[in-house]
Design an enzyme around this catalytic site. Sequence first.
Site, PDB file in Angstrom:
ATOM      1  N   SER A   1       0.877  -1.185   0.000  1.00  0.00           N
ATOM      2  CA  SER A   1       0.000   0.000   0.000  1.00  0.00           C
ATOM      3  C   SER A   1       0.905   1.223   0.000  1.00  0.00           C
ATOM      4  CB  SER A   1      -0.862   0.013   1.263  1.00  0.00           C
ATOM      5  OG  SER A   1      -1.415   1.308   1.470  1.00  0.00           O
TER       6      SER A   1
ATOM      7  N   TYR B   1      -1.459  -0.699  10.562  1.00  0.00           N
ATOM      8  CA  TYR B   1      -1.679  -1.025   9.140  1.00  0.00           C
ATOM      9  C   TYR B   1      -0.480  -0.546   8.313  1.00  0.00           C
ATOM     10  CZ  TYR B   1      -3.727  -1.264   4.486  1.00  0.00           C
ATOM     11  OH  TYR B   1      -3.951  -1.537   3.157  1.00  0.00           O
TER      12      TYR B   1
HETATM   13  P1  NAP Z   1     -11.356  -6.427   0.189  1.00  0.00           P
HETATM   14  O1  NAP Z   1     -12.317  -6.278  -0.941  1.00  0.00           O
HETATM   15  O2  NAP Z   1     -11.848  -6.264   1.587  1.00  0.00           O
HETATM   16  O3  NAP Z   1     -10.610  -7.824   0.016  1.00  0.00           O
HETATM   17  C1  NAP Z   1      -9.880  -8.439   1.047  1.00  0.00           C
HETATM   18  C2  NAP Z   1      -9.763  -9.921   0.721  1.00  0.00           C
HETATM   19  O4  NAP Z   1      -9.006 -10.554   1.754  1.00  0.00           O
HETATM   20  C3  NAP Z   1     -11.123 -10.600   0.657  1.00  0.00           C
HETATM   21  O5  NAP Z   1     -11.139 -11.535  -0.409  1.00  0.00           O
HETATM   22  C4  NAP Z   1     -11.212 -11.304   2.002  1.00  0.00           C
HETATM   23  O6  NAP Z   1     -12.032 -12.448   1.850  1.00  0.00           O
HETATM   24  C5  NAP Z   1      -9.756 -11.683   2.216  1.00  0.00           C
HETATM   25  N1  NAP Z   1      -9.478 -11.931   3.621  1.00  0.00           N
HETATM   26  C6  NAP Z   1      -9.694 -11.111   4.683  1.00  0.00           C
HETATM   27  N2  NAP Z   1      -9.356 -11.713   5.824  1.00  0.00           N
HETATM   28  C7  NAP Z   1      -8.895 -12.958   5.477  1.00  0.00           C
HETATM   29  C8  NAP Z   1      -8.408 -14.071   6.217  1.00  0.00           C
HETATM   30  N3  NAP Z   1      -8.315 -14.035   7.564  1.00  0.00           N
HETATM   31  N4  NAP Z   1      -8.050 -15.187   5.539  1.00  0.00           N
HETATM   32  C9  NAP Z   1      -8.153 -15.239   4.186  1.00  0.00           C
HETATM   33  N5  NAP Z   1      -8.591 -14.219   3.440  1.00  0.00           N
HETATM   34  C10 NAP Z   1      -8.962 -13.098   4.080  1.00  0.00           C
HETATM   35  O7  NAP Z   1     -10.183  -5.342   0.050  1.00  0.00           O
HETATM   36  P2  NAP Z   1      -9.138  -5.043  -1.124  1.00  0.00           P
HETATM   37  O8  NAP Z   1      -9.059  -3.576  -1.240  1.00  0.00           O
HETATM   38  O9  NAP Z   1      -9.419  -5.854  -2.330  1.00  0.00           O
HETATM   39  O10 NAP Z   1      -7.811  -5.527  -0.405  1.00  0.00           O
HETATM   40  C11 NAP Z   1      -6.852  -6.344  -1.029  1.00  0.00           C
HETATM   41  C12 NAP Z   1      -5.457  -5.909  -0.611  1.00  0.00           C
HETATM   42  O11 NAP Z   1      -5.215  -4.585  -1.099  1.00  0.00           O
HETATM   43  C13 NAP Z   1      -5.213  -5.846   0.904  1.00  0.00           C
HETATM   44  O12 NAP Z   1      -3.946  -6.403   1.197  1.00  0.00           O
HETATM   45  C14 NAP Z   1      -5.202  -4.350   1.196  1.00  0.00           C
HETATM   46  O13 NAP Z   1      -4.403  -4.030   2.323  1.00  0.00           O
HETATM   47  C15 NAP Z   1      -4.606  -3.816  -0.085  1.00  0.00           C
HETATM   48  N6  NAP Z   1      -4.862  -2.399  -0.344  1.00  0.00           N
HETATM   49  C16 NAP Z   1      -6.120  -1.945  -0.499  1.00  0.00           C
HETATM   50  C17 NAP Z   1      -6.336  -0.577  -0.717  1.00  0.00           C
HETATM   51  C18 NAP Z   1      -7.710  -0.006  -0.867  1.00  0.00           C
HETATM   52  O14 NAP Z   1      -7.831   1.234  -0.807  1.00  0.00           O
HETATM   53  N7  NAP Z   1      -8.729  -0.827  -1.109  1.00  0.00           N
HETATM   54  C19 NAP Z   1      -5.237   0.297  -0.770  1.00  0.00           C
HETATM   55  C20 NAP Z   1      -3.955  -0.223  -0.593  1.00  0.00           C
HETATM   56  C21 NAP Z   1      -3.773  -1.573  -0.394  1.00  0.00           C
HETATM   57  P3  NAP Z   1     -12.890 -13.158   3.023  1.00  0.00           P
HETATM   58  O15 NAP Z   1     -13.530 -12.065   3.828  1.00  0.00           O
HETATM   59  O16 NAP Z   1     -13.818 -14.014   2.251  1.00  0.00           O
HETATM   60  O17 NAP Z   1     -11.895 -13.966   3.804  1.00  0.00           O
END
Ligand code: NAP
Length: 269
Positions: free
Chosen positions: A141, A154
């Site tokens: 991130s 985080y």
């Molecule tokens: P998201 O839609 O909330 O996706 C998160 C994913 O992680 C979901 O598929 C969730 O599935 C899975 N997950 C959560 N807890 C888990 C666990 N204990 N075991 C296995 N899987 C788990 O959010 P996203 O934005 O796509 O996030 C993906 C990545 O991008 C993350 O690493 C986040 O830090 C990073 N990121 C996001 C942003 C942003 O603004 N969105 C910015 C920078 C970085 P389940 O709930 O089904 O387990």
Amino acid sequence: MNEAKGTALITGASSGIGALYADRLARQGYDLILVARSADKLDQVANAIREKTGRKVETLPADLGNAADLRTIEDRLASDAGITMLVNNAGIGSTALTLEAAVDAMSAMVSLNVNALMRLSYAAVPAFAARGRGTIVNIASIVAVTPELLNGVYGGTKAFVLAFSQNLRHELAGTGVQIQVVLPGATATDFWDIAGTPVDHLPGEIVMRADDLVDAALVGLAREEFVTIPSLHDESRWDAFEATRQAMAGELSTSTPAARYRAAEKVAS
Ligand code: NAP
């Protein structure tokens, strides 16, 4: 097994960025192994991709914060010679201030964002290195370098992802294993609701669509970039930041303290 591209194992593939990686990598010709906790959501993603692309898609429901579940995914990565790519995407965030945040939630975040990513990488790296082929994509991130923006734990977890990736890239040079670390800015996914601030509370001009983010990150991967920051328009900013870090590296360990740290009496004597 698809001999050309092989199989990509994607964590956090039930929604958001991970589900889009699944879609795009299947279109590129990868077979898929999709990991997340929600079996029903994984099935929906898998069925849609199978229908669209005809690729082989397997779902492995697992809680990566749970040691036994995590071990099953590690074992698969270590033993399945068809796996050619690991996308370490599963992660959770927080917008809570230190004085408000529950420490158990912070531990759960460290467990997923740091421990699971590290253990899955440790399972994949020897297998990929032995075959002289493989790609690891680590989703960090922008808070890796701007930890003041959101919750500090985080930011710390994502700084770990960046530092760990920097070391992997250094150690694995020449092995045929490609490492990419992606630093998304704010991206429109469920992440924000789970982190505590709905995404529509953010100014629209700082939020990227998740499909734009993933498509850009995949262009970066095809360019064989190590660090990919899709929202950073002026690439020279990162290059200057990195050049400063590299230039400083040789000066960070010396036998004597810098002059500014000498006790007054020693300076006088
Ligand atoms: P998201 O839609 O909330 O996706 C998160 C994913 O992680 C979901 O598929 C969730 O599935 C899975 N997950 C959560 N807890 C888990 C666990 N204990 N075991 C296995 N899987 C788990 O959010 P996203 O934005 O796509 O996030 C993906 C990545 O991008 C993350 O690493 C986040 O830090 C990073 N990121 C996001 C942003 C942003 O603004 N969105 C910015 C920078 C970085 P389940 O709930 O089904 O387990």
